[in-house]
Motif scaffolding. Structure first.
Motif, PDB file in Angstrom:
ATOM      1  N   GLY A 148       0.788  -1.215   0.000  1.00 20.27           N
ATOM      2  CA  GLY A 148       0.000   0.000   0.000  1.00 20.27           C
ATOM      3  C   GLY A 148       0.817   1.260   0.000  1.00 20.27           C
ATOM      4  N   GLY A 149       0.097   2.395  -0.006  1.00 19.97           N
ATOM      5  CA  GLY A 149       0.728   3.703  -0.065  1.00 19.97           C
ATOM      6  C   GLY A 149       0.712   4.453   1.241  1.00 19.97           C
ATOM      7  N   THR A 150       0.150   3.843   2.305  1.00 21.12           N
ATOM      8  CA  THR A 150       0.158   4.491   3.619  1.00 21.12           C
ATOM      9  C   THR A 150       0.844   3.577   4.631  1.00 21.12           C
ATOM     10  N   PRO A 151       1.557   4.153   5.583  1.00 22.81           N
ATOM     11  CA  PRO A 151       2.267   3.317   6.562  1.00 22.81           C
ATOM     12  C   PRO A 151       1.320   2.476   7.407  1.00 22.81           C
ATOM     13  N   GLU A 152       0.128   3.019   7.704  1.00 17.97           N
ATOM     14  CA  GLU A 152      -0.827   2.279   8.535  1.00 17.97           C
ATOM     15  C   GLU A 152      -1.272   0.997   7.842  1.00 17.97           C
ATOM     16  N   GLN A 153      -1.589   1.105   6.545  1.00 15.26           N
ATOM     17  CA  GLN A 153      -2.055  -0.083   5.807  1.00 15.26           C
ATOM     18  C   GLN A 153      -0.942  -1.114   5.666  1.00 15.26           C
ATOM     19  N   VAL A 154       0.245  -0.664   5.309  1.00 16.47           N
ATOM     20  CA  VAL A 154       1.359  -1.605   5.131  1.00 16.47           C
ATOM     21  C   VAL A 154       1.701  -2.273   6.459  1.00 16.47           C
ATOM     22  N   ALA A 155       1.681  -1.500   7.553  1.00 20.77           N
ATOM     23  CA  ALA A 155       1.988  -2.064   8.873  1.00 20.77           C
ATOM     24  C   ALA A 155       0.958  -3.122   9.263  1.00 20.77           C
ATOM     25  N   ARG A 156      -0.319  -2.808   9.081  1.00 24.32           N
ATOM     26  CA  ARG A 156      -1.389  -3.733   9.489  1.00 24.32           C
ATOM     27  C   ARG A 156      -1.364  -5.010   8.660  1.00 24.32           C
ATOM     28  N   LEU A 157      -1.280  -4.856   7.343  1.00 23.53           N
ATOM     29  CA  LEU A 157      -1.325  -6.035   6.469  1.00 23.53           C
ATOM     30  C   LEU A 157      -0.012  -6.818   6.529  1.00 23.53           C
ATOM     31  N   GLY A 158       1.102  -6.107   6.665  1.00 23.43           N
ATOM     32  CA  GLY A 158       2.388  -6.797   6.791  1.00 23.43           C
ATOM     33  C   GLY A 158       2.436  -7.663   8.032  1.00 23.43           C
ATOM     34  N   ALA A 159       1.956  -7.113   9.162  1.00 25.70           N
ATOM     35  CA  ALA A 159       1.944  -7.886  10.408  1.00 25.70           C
ATOM     36  C   ALA A 159       1.025  -9.094  10.289  1.00 25.70           C
ATOM     37  N   LEU A 160      -0.091  -8.944   9.570  1.00 26.06           N
ATOM     38  CA  LEU A 160      -1.012 -10.069   9.341  1.00 26.06           C
ATOM     39  C   LEU A 160      -0.315 -11.194   8.569  1.00 26.06           C
ATOM     40  N   VAL A 161       0.387 -10.833   7.501  1.00 21.00           N
ATOM     41  CA  VAL A 161       1.096 -11.838   6.688  1.00 21.00           C
ATOM     42  C   VAL A 161       2.177 -12.532   7.528  1.00 21.00           C
ATOM     43  N   ILE A 162       2.946 -11.749   8.258  1.00 18.44           N
ATOM     44  CA  ILE A 162       4.028 -12.316   9.085  1.00 18.44           C
ATOM     45  C   ILE A 162       3.467 -13.278  10.120  1.00 18.44           C
TER      46      ILE A 162
END
Length: 334
Positions: A148-162
């Motif tokens: 994504g283009g926002t830190p909040e979205q990348v942080a949330r979805l990245g943590a989900l994948v991890i």
């Protein structure tokens, strides 16, 4: 040869030339104690062959008295997926999954599927997810691979994948620290510069990595990119200010730091792979990734070996081996 010399190979993750365990790779295992590997399309024909190759690597490491190997691959989906159909599930780019209405559900399915399919053939580490924050429509290199283009979205979805990947037994690796989202150039070929302000870096690029660290990510991969506001001289992979100062001290990460491939143009255009390996290790990296030429791996090993007890303290080597060993015990069964 000292006790540490026999263990120094554990700091390297290396590629191999083909679909079978070859003599050169055997030599890296037996003579240099290397027991971490990365697979590419050139190493993969079908699940049975990959399983045989991974089992051969594990058997050779065991016979050499080494720990079970960490065996990694880039299986991000979309444009960066080394294993393709019909034998492996093909996913769209991370951006397409993230921006769909069922983004969380689709990304969790991607993570579970990767764990199931990779572990089934003997691969225990996925060099994903990409945590680079990359706004759309600006011609940025990482846009499609980004969540994504926002830190909040990348942080949330990245943590989900991890979390999903690792709960299902597959090590994850967050990349490319401290953030390649603002790059327009490809570090495989040249050395990019991301000239974001300190405020942007801290408020945007670093946010997803902080979330990944809190999620217990197994590894963090460095970026071959210059961030002038953090270090005007060295790319992140070679920068003690970025790896030691920002990642270790500011974000409090004490896990395994993996370099991106030290044979990429961004690094090798500027000097030798061996020199880069030494500089990166001194800067705070634990695992040195060299994906192609075994002669360069040996040169890097020998340079590090000569530095141990001088530029590199024995305690520093032990600490990196402990970090790598922690990932090995969690995900490689030893």
């Amino acid at each position: 040869m000292s006790f540490l010399d026999k263990q120094l190979g554990g700091l390297f993750m290396v590629g191999l030339p083909g679909t079978e365990l070859d003599d050169s790779t055997r030599d890296l295992i037996n003579r240099y104690g290397i027991n971490n590997f990365i697979l590419f399309k050139r190493n993969a024909e079908n699940p049975e062959q990959i399983r045989t190759l991974c089992q051969g690597l594990a058997d050779a490491c065991r016979a050499a008295g080494l720990g079970a190997p960490l065996i990694s691959i880039d299986q991000e989906g979309g444009t960066v997926a080394r294993l393709k159909g019909p034998d492996f599930t093909e996913f769209p780019d991370a951006r397409a999954l993230a921006e769909s209405e069922q983004g969380e559900e689709l990304l969790a399915d991607y993570a579970r599927t990767c764990a199931r399919e990779l572990l089934a053939v003997g691969i225990n580490m996925n060099l994903a997810p990409v945590l680079d924050v990359s706004p759309a429509g600006l011609g940025l290199f990482m846009e499609r691979r980004s969540l994504g283009g926002t830190p909040e979205q990348v942080a949330r979805l990245g943590a989900l994948v991890i979390t999903t990947m690792q709960e299902n037994g597959l090590a994850a690796c967050a990349k490319h620290f401290p953030g390649l989202g603002g790059a327009t150039l490809d570090p495989h070929k040249v050395l990019p510069v991301v000239d974001r302000s300190l405020e942007e870096l801290r408020g945007c690029d670093l946010v997803p990595f902080g979330a990944a660290i809190r999620a217990g990510v197994a590894g963090v991969m460095t970026s071959h990119t210059v961030y002038p506001q953090l270090d005007s001289e060295f790319p992140a992979t070679l920068s003690p200010r970025i790896l030691g100062g920002v990642l270790r001290e500011e974000l409090g990460y004490d896990g395994m730091v993996v370099t991106d491939d030290l044979e990429m143009g961004a690094i090798e255009n500027e000097g030798t792979v061996a020199d880069a390996a030494l500089t990166s290790f001194l800067s705070g990296a634990d695992m040195l990734l060299i994906c192609q030429e075994h002669a360069k791996i040996i040169a890097a090993y020998e340079l590090l070996s000569r530095a141990v007890g001088g530029e590199i303290s024995e305690e520093r080597v032990r600490r990196s081996l402990e970090r790598i060993g922690g990932v090995r015990s969690r995900f490689a069964g030893e």
